[in-house]
Write a protein that holds these residues in place. Structure first.
Motif, mmCIF file in Angstrom:
data_model
loop_
_atom_site.group_PDB
_atom_site.id
_atom_site.type_symbol
_atom_site.label_atom_id
_atom_site.label_comp_id
_atom_site.label_asym_id
_atom_site.label_seq_id
_atom_site.Cartn_x
_atom_site.Cartn_y
_atom_site.Cartn_z
ATOM 1 N N GLY A 21 110.517 -65.412 25.562
ATOM 2 C CA GLY A 21 111.356 -64.521 24.759
ATOM 3 C C GLY A 21 111.769 -63.281 25.523
ATOM 4 O O GLY A 21 112.917 -62.846 25.446
ATOM 5 N N PHE A 22 110.826 -62.702 26.289
ATOM 6 C CA PHE A 22 111.174 -61.537 27.105
ATOM 7 C C PHE A 22 112.225 -61.909 28.137
ATOM 8 O O PHE A 22 113.184 -61.168 28.357
ATOM 9 N N GLY A 23 112.063 -63.068 28.752
ATOM 10 C CA GLY A 23 113.038 -63.522 29.748
ATOM 11 C C GLY A 23 114.413 -63.725 29.143
ATOM 12 O O GLY A 23 115.433 -63.371 29.759
ATOM 13 N N LEU A 24 114.460 -64.288 27.940
ATOM 14 C CA LEU A 24 115.751 -64.469 27.270
ATOM 15 C C LEU A 24 116.402 -63.121 26.963
ATOM 16 O O LEU A 24 117.605 -62.947 27.139
ATOM 17 N N GLY A 25 115.598 -62.170 26.497
ATOM 18 C CA GLY A 25 116.142 -60.844 26.213
ATOM 19 C C GLY A 25 116.586 -60.133 27.480
ATOM 20 O O GLY A 25 117.663 -59.542 27.532
ATOM 21 N N ARG A 31 121.799 -62.463 23.433
ATOM 22 C CA ARG A 31 122.959 -61.777 22.868
ATOM 23 C C ARG A 31 124.096 -62.775 22.704
ATOM 24 O O ARG A 31 124.651 -63.266 23.695
ATOM 25 N N PRO A 32 124.460 -63.116 21.468
ATOM 26 C CA PRO A 32 125.500 -64.135 21.252
ATOM 27 C C PRO A 32 126.815 -63.842 21.956
ATOM 28 O O PRO A 32 127.471 -64.763 22.437
ATOM 29 N N GLU A 33 127.198 -62.580 22.043
ATOM 30 C CA GLU A 33 128.487 -62.272 22.686
ATOM 31 C C GLU A 33 128.470 -62.628 24.175
ATOM 32 O O GLU A 33 129.476 -63.061 24.727
ATOM 33 N N VAL A 34 127.313 -62.493 24.827
ATOM 34 C CA VAL A 34 127.198 -62.867 26.239
ATOM 35 C C VAL A 34 127.289 -64.382 26.375
ATOM 36 O O VAL A 34 127.976 -64.902 27.257
ATOM 37 N N VAL A 35 126.609 -65.095 25.480
ATOM 38 C CA VAL A 35 126.647 -66.561 25.514
ATOM 39 C C VAL A 35 128.068 -67.054 25.223
ATOM 40 O O VAL A 35 128.563 -67.967 25.903
ATOM 41 N N PRO A 107 118.559 -72.397 19.382
ATOM 42 C CA PRO A 107 117.399 -72.060 18.550
ATOM 43 C C PRO A 107 116.367 -71.158 19.235
ATOM 44 O O PRO A 107 115.895 -70.200 18.625
ATOM 45 N N GLY A 108 115.998 -71.447 20.461
ATOM 46 C CA GLY A 108 114.995 -70.614 21.137
ATOM 47 C C GLY A 108 115.464 -69.181 21.305
ATOM 48 O O GLY A 108 114.729 -68.223 21.054
ATOM 49 N N ALA A 109 116.694 -69.028 21.721
ATOM 50 C CA ALA A 109 117.233 -67.686 21.939
ATOM 51 C C ALA A 109 117.483 -66.953 20.624
ATOM 52 O O ALA A 109 117.531 -65.725 20.603
ATOM 53 N N ALA A 110 117.636 -67.682 19.530
ATOM 54 C CA ALA A 110 117.870 -67.033 18.236
ATOM 55 C C ALA A 110 116.683 -66.168 17.840
ATOM 56 O O ALA A 110 116.843 -65.058 17.337
ATOM 57 N N TYR A 111 115.476 -66.681 18.067
ATOM 58 C CA TYR A 111 114.286 -65.883 17.749
ATOM 59 C C TYR A 111 114.187 -64.666 18.662
ATOM 60 O O TYR A 111 113.831 -63.576 18.216
ATOM 61 N N ALA A 112 114.497 -64.850 19.939
ATOM 62 C CA ALA A 112 114.488 -63.719 20.864
ATOM 63 C C ALA A 112 115.559 -62.712 20.476
ATOM 64 O O ALA A 112 115.379 -61.511 20.657
ATOM 65 N N SER A 113 116.667 -63.192 19.923
ATOM 66 C CA SER A 113 117.750 -62.315 19.501
ATOM 67 C C SER A 113 117.299 -61.386 18.381
ATOM 68 O O SER A 113 117.749 -60.245 18.296
ATOM 69 N N LEU A 114 116.399 -61.860 17.525
ATOM 70 C CA LEU A 114 115.835 -60.979 16.501
ATOM 71 C C LEU A 114 115.073 -59.833 17.161
ATOM 72 O O LEU A 114 115.116 -58.701 16.687
ATOM 73 N N GLY A 115 114.398 -60.147 18.261
ATOM 74 C CA GLY A 115 113.612 -59.136 18.964
ATOM 75 C C GLY A 115 114.443 -58.056 19.622
ATOM 76 O O GLY A 115 113.944 -56.965 19.882
ATOM 77 N N VAL A 116 115.718 -58.354 19.893
ATOM 78 C CA VAL A 116 116.581 -57.328 20.475
ATOM 79 C C VAL A 116 117.445 -56.657 19.409
ATOM 80 O O VAL A 116 118.401 -55.973 19.719
ATOM 81 N N GLY A 117 117.091 -56.885 18.125
ATOM 82 C CA GLY A 117 117.743 -56.155 17.040
ATOM 83 C C GLY A 117 118.926 -56.846 16.395
ATOM 84 O O GLY A 117 119.631 -56.229 15.596
ATOM 85 N N ASN A 118 119.173 -58.089 16.687
ATOM 86 C CA ASN A 118 120.311 -58.798 16.109
ATOM 87 C C ASN A 118 119.893 -59.445 14.789
ATOM 88 O O ASN A 118 119.487 -60.597 14.755
#
Length: 153
Positions: A21-25, A31-35, A107-118
């Motif tokens: 999760g840290f690596g994804l963040g 960040r969906p806009e980056v993807v 799906p994996g990045a979605a949970y990490a996205s919550l961690g960055v405030g999305n």
């Protein structure tokens, strides 16, 4: 959970998830806009992230079976589990790809996205859970009809 697993199995799974999760963040994949910029061929930075992950995974899959016969925490043998490429894989992959393209997140990045405030990613997560549930219901009904006797009414 299997009785023969090492006591550190679950804590190490948790730590691995934190690192992932840290690596994804850190790599901006949460960040969906980056993807979406990557999917629209506007930003190729995520290509390096994916190549890095593929290289590390490839090395691990190639080297670990030569170093050890069994996984250290589970005792399971290292072996390839080949799955058939059939219609279900093709349709499921297409649906996954459309969802990824619409939401900009997997799906994996979605949970990490919550961690960055999305917090708006909760809509995508709700859709993922609903889709998984509906697929499970569909598969259960399909299995029930396939196993029913031919002459039963």
């Amino acid at each position: 959970m299997s009785e023969d697993r090492h006591p550190l199995f679950m804590p190490l799974i948790f730590v691995g998830g934190l690192i992932f999760g840290f690596g994804l963040g850190f790599s901006q994949m949460a960040r969906p806009e980056v993807v979406l910029n990557f999917l629209q061929f506007e930003d190729f930075g995520l290509l390096f992230v994916m190549f890095g992950a593929a290289i590390v995974s490839g090395i691990a899959f190639a080297v670990m079976p030569r170093i050890r016969d069994n996984a250290p925490l589970t005792g399971d043998r290292y072996e390839r589990r080949l799955k058939p490429f059939d219609r279900n894989v093709l349709v499921g992959g297409a649906i996954f790809g459309v969802g990824w393209g619409l939401s900009g997140i997997c799906p994996g990045a979605a949970y990490a996205s919550l961690g960055v405030g999305n917090v708006t990613i909760l809509w995508a997560l709700a859709g993922m859970f609903a889709g998984a549930y509906l697929q499970g219901v569909w598969r259960s009904k399909r299995a029930t009809t396939e196993t029913a006797p031919a002459g039963a009414d």
